[in-house]
Write an enzyme that holds these catalytic residues in place. Structure first.
Site, short mmCIF file in Angstrom:
data_model
loop_
_atom_site.label_atom_id
_atom_site.label_comp_id
_atom_site.label_asym_id
_atom_site.label_seq_id
_atom_site.Cartn_x
_atom_site.Cartn_y
_atom_site.Cartn_z
N ASP A 34 0.83 -1.21 0.00
CA ASP A 34 0.00 0.00 0.00
C ASP A 34 0.86 1.26 0.00
OD1 ASP A 34 -2.30 -1.44 -0.02
OD2 ASP A 34 -2.84 -1.09 2.08
N MET B 212 -10.19 7.88 9.07
CA MET B 212 -10.42 8.37 7.70
C MET B 212 -11.55 9.39 7.64
SD MET B 212 -10.00 4.66 5.80
CE MET B 212 -11.05 3.79 6.98
N LYS C 253 -3.59 3.33 -3.21
CA LYS C 253 -4.70 4.13 -3.71
C LYS C 253 -4.63 5.51 -3.07
CE LYS C 253 -7.51 -0.06 -3.78
NZ LYS C 253 -8.62 -0.78 -3.13
#
Length: 509
Positions: free
Chosen positions: A37, A174, A59
């Site tokens: 990641d 998040m 991402k």
């Protein structure tokens, strides 16, 4: 037919590479393919073999990237080729990650897999901000939610009214983009505006920023501090403990980028010590130790060490070079029989002791002049003295000993060269800014100057730290303003000097 390989779904932890589990490290060390990641620290990736295929599947919010289906297909494809595949994810793969979906696809494809849990950011990030999620006097539970969904959305999957009424700690992952709406919704549903809250950006990293305050204006406080994603929010009474239990971001070198110019093989100890004090150690070696092209003379000397009354070691590199040839010549420590050993300081002494040799003489300070004074205080007239040395170096010691009547044999035992990729590493490091430039020998300073074409203006704002007066003198001669000089000329002494410099208030930048 090729046997199917195996996929390991590995949690890389929240950011600090020291939080990678031992099993995660072991699995990574034998990986043939690694899918990682975006937020995985490069030091964690360095545990993979240099031969492993490294695939960035990160991402970025708002940008096109690999789809989850593509990631799953890539894992399956490589496993079917018989490869050992590591899918490396931040935090824990089964906590707000895609580990469950990936495991399902692997199962359906008939690919063997194993889950290696990681330290989740849910608990680690608050801990690094001094915030316990539970506390006997204030919180007996905690709830974790993701904040990437606007709570004002008509069909929210989370019941924010219930969340607002919970007595324990609320952790929001998040959620920075939606934090204004989250705060407004919680208050509107009964959460006190004075509830302690904290925002932690880049938690567990040396650039971590933590903000605490009342829930009602925590977002404004975050804006003032320049908070951006990734952020974890902690809401509840325990958030108020962050200021009193602070331990991570108040270390003396916290967040300071320290340029480490030692050889790559020797940089580890120094970097670890600096990182333990909160620094970001940027390794850009300006010297490299290389073997000799021809060992004829060196081997001749090593094979008759008993011919000498004294052997003087002025560095750990010289110690290792001599013992490498002792091994190559099928000799052992008996090769030193009847010969006395002197070394320049405690670090070099440690190298000798690891080989079973206790030096007979160590000067009070680890510089050549002190070793010279200690030797000349003895009756060395007519003594045969061997000095293993690098291909380049100062002649203070042999010149002084000859003047005292000793017979000196100098033998080149190793070469010091400029690393092939050193200029690129140095330029990359400097382009991101350097707070402290750390020099452990005159050679490291001189080579850095060569790499920069003698233009050291890029270090004008950096603190210059030197291991001793000789290195400091070299730095000054090259135009650097030296700020820190160790009083004990060892790595430990250098680190202590840096710590005292910043803790003592002489510099608080």
């Amino acid at each position: 037919m090729t046997a199917t390989g195996k996929v390991y779904l590995v949690g890389a932890g929240p950011g600090d590479p020291g939080l990678l589990t031992l099993k995660g490290q072991r699995v990574l060390a034998s990986a043939e393919v690694v899918l990682y990641d975006r937020l995985v620290d490069r030091k964690i990736l360095s545990h993979a073999p240099t031969t492993a295929e490294m695939i960035d599947v990160g991402k970025v919010l708002g940008e096109m990237g690999r789809t989850q289906s593509d990631i799953n297909s890539t894992m399956i494809e490589h496993a079917r080729k018989g490869k050992q595949v590591v899918r490396l994810q931040g935090g824990d793969p089964f906590v707000f990650g895609r580990g469950g979906e990936e495991a399902e696809d692997l199962r359906d494809a008939g690919v063997p897999f194993e889950v290696v849990p990681g330290v989740t950011s849910v608990v680690a990030v608050p801990a690094y901000a001094g915030i316990p999620l539970t506390h006997r006097r204030s919180s007996s539970s905690f709830t974790v939610v993701t904040g990437n969904e606007d709570p004002k959305k008509a069909e929210s999957t989370l019941d924010w009214k219930v969340l607002a009424q919970l007595a324990g700690t609320l952790v929001v992952l998040m959620g920075w983009r939606n934090m204004p709406s989250i705060v407004e919704t919680l208050v509107a549903n009964g959460k006190s505006p004075q509830t302690p809250a904290a925002l932690i950006m880049w938690g567990t990293e040396p650039w971590q920023i933590a903000v605490t305050g009342p829930l009602s204006n925590i977002v404004e406080l975050g804006y003032e501090k320049g908070i951006t994603s990734p952020v974890i929010a902690v809401i509840g009474d325990v958030a108020g403990l962050g200021e009193t239990l602070q331990w991570f971001d108040n270390r003396p070198l916290f967040g300071k980028r320290a340029l480490v110019t030692r050889t790559r093989a020797q940089a580890g100890k120094l970097s670890q010590r600096l990182e333990a004090l909160g620094a970001i150690a940027v390794e850009a070696p300006t010297i490299e130790i290389q073997p000799l092209d021809d060992y004829t003379r060196f081997d001749s000397v090593v094979s008759r060490l008993t011919d000498y009354d004294w052997i003087l070691f002025s560095s750990g590199n010289a110690v290792e070079a001599v013992f490498d040839r002792i091994d190559a010549l099928n000799l052992d420590s008996r090769a030193f029989a009847g010969t006395q050993i002197a070394c320049i300081g405690p670090d070099t002494s440690s190298n000798l002791r690891r080989h079973g040799i206790t030096p007979d003489l160590i000067p009070d300070t680890a510089v050549a002049k002190s070793l010279l004074n200690a030797m000349t205080s003895l009756d060395i007239a007519g003594k045969n003295i061997l000095i293993p040395k690098p291909d380049i170096g100062r002649d203070t010691l042999p010149t002084g000993l000859r003047a005292a009547g000793a017979t000196i044999t100098e033998v080149v035992s190793y070469r010091t060269v400029m690393p092939k990729n050193s200029k690129a590493l140095v330029m990359d490091a400097i382009s991101e800014g350097i707070d402290i430039a750390v020099f452990t020998s005159s050679s490291t300073v001189e080579n850095l100057a060569k790499l920069l074409n003698d233009d050291l203006a890029c270090l004008e704002t950096a603190k210059i730290a030197c291991i001793g007066p000789v290195t400091a003198a070299t730095a000054s001669e090259l135009g650097l303003s030296v700020d820190i000089v160790a009083t004990k000329y060892t790595i430990d002494g250098l680190v202590t000097a840096m710590e005292e410099h910043f803790v003592g208030g002489r510099d608080t930048r």
